[in-house]
Design a protein around this motif. Structure first.
Motif, mmCIF file in Angstrom:
data_model
loop_
_atom_site.group_PDB
_atom_site.id
_atom_site.type_symbol
_atom_site.label_atom_id
_atom_site.label_comp_id
_atom_site.label_asym_id
_atom_site.label_seq_id
_atom_site.Cartn_x
_atom_site.Cartn_y
_atom_site.Cartn_z
ATOM 1 N N VAL A 198 0.838 -1.198 0.000
ATOM 2 C CA VAL A 198 0.000 0.000 0.000
ATOM 3 C C VAL A 198 0.874 1.249 0.000
ATOM 4 O O VAL A 198 0.662 2.183 -0.781
ATOM 5 C CB VAL A 198 -0.944 -0.001 1.231
ATOM 6 N N ARG A 199 1.885 1.233 0.848
ATOM 7 C CA ARG A 199 2.803 2.378 0.913
ATOM 8 C C ARG A 199 3.491 2.594 -0.430
ATOM 9 O O ARG A 199 3.594 3.712 -0.928
ATOM 10 C CB ARG A 199 3.847 2.165 2.007
ATOM 11 N N ALA A 200 3.948 1.491 -1.013
ATOM 12 C CA ALA A 200 4.669 1.587 -2.292
ATOM 13 C C ALA A 200 3.754 2.163 -3.371
ATOM 14 O O ALA A 200 4.163 2.996 -4.175
ATOM 15 C CB ALA A 200 5.180 0.208 -2.705
ATOM 16 N N GLN A 201 2.491 1.720 -3.357
ATOM 17 C CA GLN A 201 1.544 2.181 -4.371
ATOM 18 C C GLN A 201 1.268 3.688 -4.227
ATOM 19 O O GLN A 201 1.226 4.412 -5.217
ATOM 20 C CB GLN A 201 0.242 1.383 -4.225
ATOM 21 N N THR A 202 1.122 4.166 -2.979
ATOM 22 C CA THR A 202 0.858 5.599 -2.795
ATOM 23 C C THR A 202 2.061 6.421 -3.222
ATOM 24 O O THR A 202 1.955 7.591 -3.522
ATOM 25 C CB THR A 202 0.535 5.936 -1.316
ATOM 26 N N GLN A 203 3.256 5.778 -3.239
ATOM 27 C CA GLN A 203 4.432 6.507 -3.694
ATOM 28 C C GLN A 203 4.732 6.223 -5.161
ATOM 29 O O GLN A 203 5.880 6.311 -5.608
ATOM 30 C CB GLN A 203 5.644 6.140 -2.816
ATOM 31 N N PHE A 208 -1.117 -3.688 -7.310
ATOM 32 C CA PHE A 208 -1.140 -5.064 -6.792
ATOM 33 C C PHE A 208 -2.587 -5.501 -6.635
ATOM 34 O O PHE A 208 -3.509 -4.677 -6.634
ATOM 35 C CB PHE A 208 -0.396 -5.149 -5.463
ATOM 36 N N ALA A 209 -2.770 -6.805 -6.516
ATOM 37 C CA ALA A 209 -4.106 -7.349 -6.313
ATOM 38 C C ALA A 209 -4.131 -8.130 -5.020
ATOM 39 O O ALA A 209 -3.146 -8.778 -4.656
ATOM 40 C CB ALA A 209 -4.476 -8.261 -7.473
ATOM 41 N N GLY A 265 3.043 -6.377 -9.397
ATOM 42 C CA GLY A 265 3.566 -6.196 -10.748
ATOM 43 C C GLY A 265 2.467 -6.058 -11.781
ATOM 44 O O GLY A 265 1.282 -5.965 -11.465
ATOM 45 N N ALA A 266 2.887 -6.045 -13.046
ATOM 46 C CA ALA A 266 1.978 -5.799 -14.164
ATOM 47 C C ALA A 266 0.881 -6.848 -14.193
ATOM 48 O O ALA A 266 1.146 -8.042 -14.285
ATOM 49 C CB ALA A 266 2.761 -5.812 -15.473
ATOM 50 N N ILE A 267 -0.335 -6.429 -14.077
ATOM 51 C CA ILE A 267 -1.453 -7.365 -14.003
ATOM 52 C C ILE A 267 -2.721 -6.574 -14.337
ATOM 53 O O ILE A 267 -2.799 -5.393 -14.031
ATOM 54 C CB ILE A 267 -1.493 -7.974 -12.571
ATOM 55 N N ASP A 268 -3.705 -7.194 -15.017
ATOM 56 C CA ASP A 268 -4.963 -6.489 -15.253
ATOM 57 C C ASP A 268 -6.139 -7.388 -14.867
ATOM 58 O O ASP A 268 -5.958 -8.542 -14.484
ATOM 59 C CB ASP A 268 -5.054 -6.019 -16.712
ATOM 60 N N ARG A 269 -7.325 -6.831 -14.975
ATOM 61 C CA ARG A 269 -8.506 -7.541 -14.478
ATOM 62 C C ARG A 269 -8.716 -8.858 -15.215
ATOM 63 O O ARG A 269 -9.049 -9.877 -14.604
ATOM 64 C CB ARG A 269 -9.742 -6.658 -14.630
ATOM 65 N N ALA A 270 -8.474 -8.828 -16.536
ATOM 66 C CA ALA A 270 -8.692 -10.044 -17.322
ATOM 67 C C ALA A 270 -7.729 -11.131 -16.865
ATOM 68 O O ALA A 270 -8.119 -12.295 -16.659
ATOM 69 C CB ALA A 270 -8.490 -9.741 -18.809
#
Lengths: 344, 196
Positions: A198-203, A208-209, A265-270
């Protein structure tokens, strides 16, 4: 010096023999006015040899790196000695220091030097094969060598002890973060990983999922075949989940038949949907325990960090849980992804 | 006190009687087979228990066991070297015993070595009085002095004398300080690599 000398002073003025000087100061040098060695202590003779030392020039053995007058506070008229820092020409790595005083009126009889190795003691002892007899009894050289080895022994012990304590600390830490049955991360380890993500994402870090996996029909296996069989099924399921994720992803067991995955890492809903379905399909294959096939399934709920302007751990967990509930309500064996913008 | 002394006993038992025997002793004391840490501190009572348990398991009198321990200490190379700094021959070494406790303190400011006091009598006879925190240091010293005599190449007769005034005593008859060549001792070791 005035006329009435004490007997002691006249002996000193008469001169100590080089042998007696050598006994007191095994590292003394007596230079004449021209810098030629006219007497040397036995230890210096050993170091400067082989070959005769007396009669050779001081400069052929030493390089004078520094000389400084020592002030004599009690007696202003006393000429005082000089503190010398020397280097042995034959062994430039071995430094020496010492004091030089003038002998005779205005240094008419030359100069008397008393030298020591100081911090280079151990190197010099090794290099020249010195023994206890090579040092004056008043010299602390032996104590210094003793201390050096005693210190090394204590430091070795402490270093080894620190290594063992560190190893024990790491083992305890691993234990505190591991689910003992499956060897997966436990709830505590997962919470830490989630906070970090979460911290990494806000920065501005990678999305992530959060994937909640609940085994379906596990209770029946436990009831019908016993806890030991149930444990085998849990281990088997843990193996499948671990195989389906990438290195760097986290798989944790957070309850009896509850697992949580943190996919980075790189990931999408599909891709998430595909992954969820594949995991369910593999978990629905029969697991053979003690010759008896067991069948379970799994329900999955996912929250995706991209769906939040600012992701929060609690909010995402609640949303993933809601998605999991949808899967269960929809008939189990399903994978639901929390819809972007929907309230939990 | 420091585990150093317990650890030395552990090493003595392991090297002379095997790991299995040590495990039995450790188990009897409620310790794991890894035993003691030299630089951690333990209760003095544990040392007493350790000695008694080892004596019991080996079926050996306590004094005989401790004499063997003393001789073993002199074979541990770093320790042997530290002892050899005491003097260039056995005679000087004996006189350095007065300073042994002080030398220990110079190494570790709270190391509890026994206080030794050397009395020189006629005809090469010495009496060493031992005042230690644990009964039996006299026996340890007797074994250690005998082993160090071999190390120096001195010919001696050593026996534990009857305690007097609450002090353990060791008697040393120095027959010949330079009887054999003894073991080599260089004042400085070759430079060692820095451990990773």
């Amino acid at each position: 010096m005035s006329g009435d000398l004490s007997p002691c002073m006249s002996v000193l003025q008469g001169g100590l023999s080089p042998a007696a000087l050598g006994e007191l100061m095994p590292m003394f040098l007596w230079l004449d006015r021209h810098g030629v060695i006219c007497a040397a202590g036995p230890t210096l003779t050993k170091i400067l040899g082989p070959g005769p030392v007396v009669g050779t020039a001081f400069e052929s053995h030493f390089h004078l790196r520094r000389a400084r007058a020592r002030r004599h506070e009690q007696d202003e008229t006393h000429p005082g000695g000089r503190k010398l820092i020397l280097m042995l020409l034959s062994h430039p790595e071995i430094g020496l220091r010492g004091t030089a005083v003038e002998v005779g009126p205005a240094g008419a009889e030359g100069m008397l030097l008393n030298l020591t190795f100081g911090i280079h003691l151990a190197d010099a002892v090794r290099e020249f094969g010195l023994t206890e007899g090579d040092f004056a009894t008043s010299d602390l050289a032996i104590e210094l060598l003793y201390l050096r080895e005693a210190k090394a022994a204590v430091m070795d012990e402490l270093r080894a002890l620190n290594g063992r304590l560190e190893e024990a600390r790491r083992a305890a830490e691993r234990q505190a973060l591991t689910d003992p049955l499956t060897g997966l991360a436990n709830r505590r380890a997962f919470d830490g990983a989630l906070q970090k993500a979460v911290r990494a994402q806000t920065q501005g870090g990678a999305p992530f999922a959060l994937v909640l996996v609940d085994l379906d029909h596990f209770k029946q296996v436990n009831d019908r075949m016993g806890h030991a069989a149930g444990d085998q099924v849990l281990n088997w399921a843990a193996g499948i989940l671990t195989e389906e994720v990438r290195r760097g992803d986290v798989v944790a067991r957070t309850g009896g038949d509850e697992f949580v995955l943190l996919l980075r890492g790189a990931i999408d809903r599909a891709a998430l949907q595909t992954l969820g379905r594949r995991m369910i399909a593999r978990l629905e294959e029969p697991c053979v325990v003690d010759g008896t096939p067991c069948r379970i399934s799994a329900s999955i709920g996912i929250a995706f960090s991209r769906d939040y302007p600012v992701p929060e751990a609690d909010r995402m967990l609640a949303d993933a849980d809601a998605a999991l509930y949808d899967s269960k309500r929809g008939g189990r064996g399903r994978c639901s992804i929390h819809a972007a913008g929907a309230a939990a | 006190m420091y585990g150093l002394i317990n650890k030395a006993l552990q090493a003595f038992l392991t090297e002379n009687y095997g790991a299995a025997l040590w495990s039995r002793v450790a188990h009897a004391l409620g310790l794991g087979p890894e035993g003691f840490e030299a630089m951690l501190r333990y209760d003095d009572r544990l040392t007493e228990e350790l000695i008694d348990t080892a004596a019991c398991v080996l079926d050996k009198p306590r004094a005989a066991l401790l004499e063997d321990v003393g001789a073993f200490l002199a074979t541990i190379e770093p320790l042997r070297r530290l002892l050899r700094f005491g003097g260039s021959d056995y005679w000087e070494f004996l006189f350095s015993l007065d300073e042994l406790q002080g030398r220990g303190l110079m190494t570790l400011p709270d190391l509890e070595l026994p206080e030794l006091s050397l009395r020189s009598e006629s005809g090469g006879r010495f009496v060493i009085e031992v005042r230690g925190p644990i009964a039996g240091w006299g026996a340890v010293m007797a074994g250690l002095l005998r082993a160090m005599a071999d190390d120096y190449g001195a010919l001696v007769l050593i026996e534990a004398a009857a305690p007097s005034g609450g002090l353990e005593r060791v008697q040393v008859m120095l027959l010949e300080a330079a009887y054999a060549s003894g073991r080599r001792f260089d004042l400085a070791l070759p430079p060692t690599r820095v451990p990773a």
